[in-house]
Design a protein around this motif. Structure first.
Motif, PDB file in Angstrom:
ATOM      1  N   GLY A 106       0.784  -1.240   0.000  1.00 32.95           N
ATOM      2  CA  GLY A 106       0.000   0.000   0.000  1.00 32.95           C
ATOM      3  C   GLY A 106       0.806   1.275   0.000  1.00 32.95           C
ATOM      4  O   GLY A 106       0.277   2.342   0.299  1.00 32.95           O
ATOM      5  N   GLU A 120       1.316   8.499   0.224  1.00 38.40           N
ATOM      6  CA  GLU A 120       0.428   7.958   1.256  1.00 38.40           C
ATOM      7  C   GLU A 120       0.663   6.456   1.371  1.00 38.40           C
ATOM      8  O   GLU A 120       1.288   5.839   0.511  1.00 38.40           O
ATOM      9  N   LYS A 122      -1.561   2.920   2.263  1.00 37.26           N
ATOM     10  CA  LYS A 122      -2.855   2.270   2.506  1.00 37.26           C
ATOM     11  C   LYS A 122      -2.566   0.860   3.039  1.00 37.26           C
ATOM     12  O   LYS A 122      -2.362  -0.073   2.261  1.00 37.26           O
ATOM     13  N   ASP A 124      -4.149  -1.621   4.293  1.00 29.97           N
ATOM     14  CA  ASP A 124      -5.241  -2.586   4.464  1.00 29.97           C
ATOM     15  C   ASP A 124      -4.763  -4.030   4.323  1.00 29.97           C
ATOM     16  O   ASP A 124      -5.147  -4.900   5.117  1.00 29.97           O
ATOM     17  N   ALA A 168       2.037   4.858   9.645  1.00 31.70           N
ATOM     18  CA  ALA A 168       0.744   4.487   9.063  1.00 31.70           C
ATOM     19  C   ALA A 168       0.002   3.457   9.910  1.00 31.70           C
ATOM     20  O   ALA A 168      -1.237   3.445   9.941  1.00 31.70           O
TER      21      ALA A 168
END
Length: 406
Positions: A106, A120, A122, A124, A168
């Motif tokens: 991510g 960024e 991510k 998940d 993160a």
């Protein structure tokens, strides 16, 4: 769930014995009640068939002009190999693991191939892996653009990956493992009695890293500051506590009439610097030279401007670009090659008089010529001749009694 991000450098993964030590560090984290998220660097070194440098050499023999996009595809291979090997080593020890590329983890970057910045993260798929009982093993040093192109993060990119993931994932801590015991007061290859710092502030390690100390990339520390994440720097082959980097150790010190020798945290150095002296009293010409240097991506380090001359330092690779620009502007100049920048770092220097005079006295007493200086509230840097590099570092380490720092 207390997540700890553990990053392992290439030397930590080079042999089956070292990989077993790495796996034991990961297992110990799980047994201690933490959920490990692992980041790895490339195993291979030049000469190994799968090493990044070897692959680059093979391609350069085919084509000297490799496009940065293809270069990133090539340079990402080593970390991907490491992630798969370590994931399978964990499986062989009875622990489920899942290997991820940076993109699969991510990590989204800009399109600046070979020196990409993270836009960024991510996480998940990382969190899904954890929820399914698997240890995520992520290839460091890389990400993916929004269009799906693979990118790399530049020098020290695996450190950046680890700490950015720590932010993160709201990690409890980040552990950086390599073949050093922690943050040292100076380069132990030069100073035999350099000591390991048990703790250091974010500001001091950021200064040391940006001034040449090869402990952790400055961009990684910037993520740690932003996320207020403690970073532990440890030796894979030992059980010693290493160095903790944290806000907890930031302190404010007032001025003092007497110079405490412990105001200095450590020393860093950069070799291969070049001093440029331009004999020019016209500020318009000086400004034009500085602008043209910037347009040609010549980065200036220490700079002093006087009414009759301008002095600055550059990296050795930019000598010819600098010569061309200065000669184009019809200026007389001198170039001093093979210089080194020695930096004395310590946030406790703020407001304490006498540090510069102590440095100058120690160097001149040992017949080390100071070519140029620069300073801030927390750092004083001196440019010396290359042949004086080791001597200058040893002299300053002794003068400030850094062997007593712990």
């Amino acid at each position: 769930m207390k997540i700890v991000v553990q990053k392992f450098g290439g030397t930590s993964l080079a042999t089956p014995e070292m990989r077993n030590r790495v796996v034991q560090k990961i297992i110990n984290a799980k047994r201690g009640g933490f959920q490990p998220v692992v980041v790895v660097s490339a195993i291979g070194r030049k000469g190994d068939p799968y090493a990044t440098d070897t692959l680059i050499d093979v391609n350069l023999k085919i084509c000297k002009d490799i496009h940065p996009r293809e270069m990133d595809l090539l340079m990402s291979c080593g970390e991907i190999i490491s992630s798969v090997i370590l994931a399978n080593t964990l499986k062989a020890r009875g622990y489920e693991a899942r290997a991820f590329t940076g993109g699969q983890a991510g990590i989204i970057t800009d399109c600046n191939f070979t020196e990409a910045d993270i836009l960024e993260i991510k996480p998940d798929r990382i969190l899904d892996s954890i929820a399914n009982g698997r240890i995520p093993v992520i290839a460091g040093f890389q990400g993916v653009t929004e269009d799906g192109d693979l990118t790399t993060l530049g020098r020290g990119g695996s450190d950046v990956t680890a700490v950015a993931l720590g932010e993160a994932l709201s990690a409890f801590a980040v552990e950086i493992y390599s073949d050093v015991d922690g943050v040292m007061t100076a380069d132990p290859k030069i100073v035999s009695n350099a000591s390991v710092l048990s703790q250091i502030s974010y500001s001091d390690i950021l200064e040391l890293a940006s001034k040449g100390a090869k402990v952790i990339h400055p961009r990684a520390i910037e993520y740690a500051i932003r996320g207020n994440i403690p970073v532990f720097i440890k030796n894979t082959g030992k059980s010693s506590p290493g160095t903790v980097v944290s806000f907890e150790y930031e302190r404010s010190f007032g001025s003092s009439k007497m110079l405490s020798k412990q105001v200095v945290t450590g020393l860093a150095h950069i070799t291969g610097r070049v001093q440029v002296i331009i004999n020019q009293d016209d500020p318009i010409v000086n400004n034009r030279i500085l602008r043209e240097l910037a347009d040609n991506r010549v980065s200036i380090d220490i700079i002093n401007i006087f009414p009759e001359k301008m002095i600055f330092t550059i990296e050795a690779a930019k000598i010819e670009d600098t010569r061309r620009i200065v000669e184009k502007n019809a200026c007389s100049y001198n170039i001093v090659e093979n210089c080194s920048k020695i930096s004395v770092v310590g946030s406790k220097m703020r407001g304490v008089p006498g540090v510069m005079s102590t440095i100058v006295k120690a160097l001149t007493k040992n017949n080390i010529q100071i070519l140029q200086t620069s300073d801030s509230h927390t750092t004083i840097s001196c440019l010396v001749k290359g042949e004086d590099t080791a001597k200058a570092i040893i002299v300053l380490h002794e003068e400030f009694e850094l062997y007593k720092n712990k």
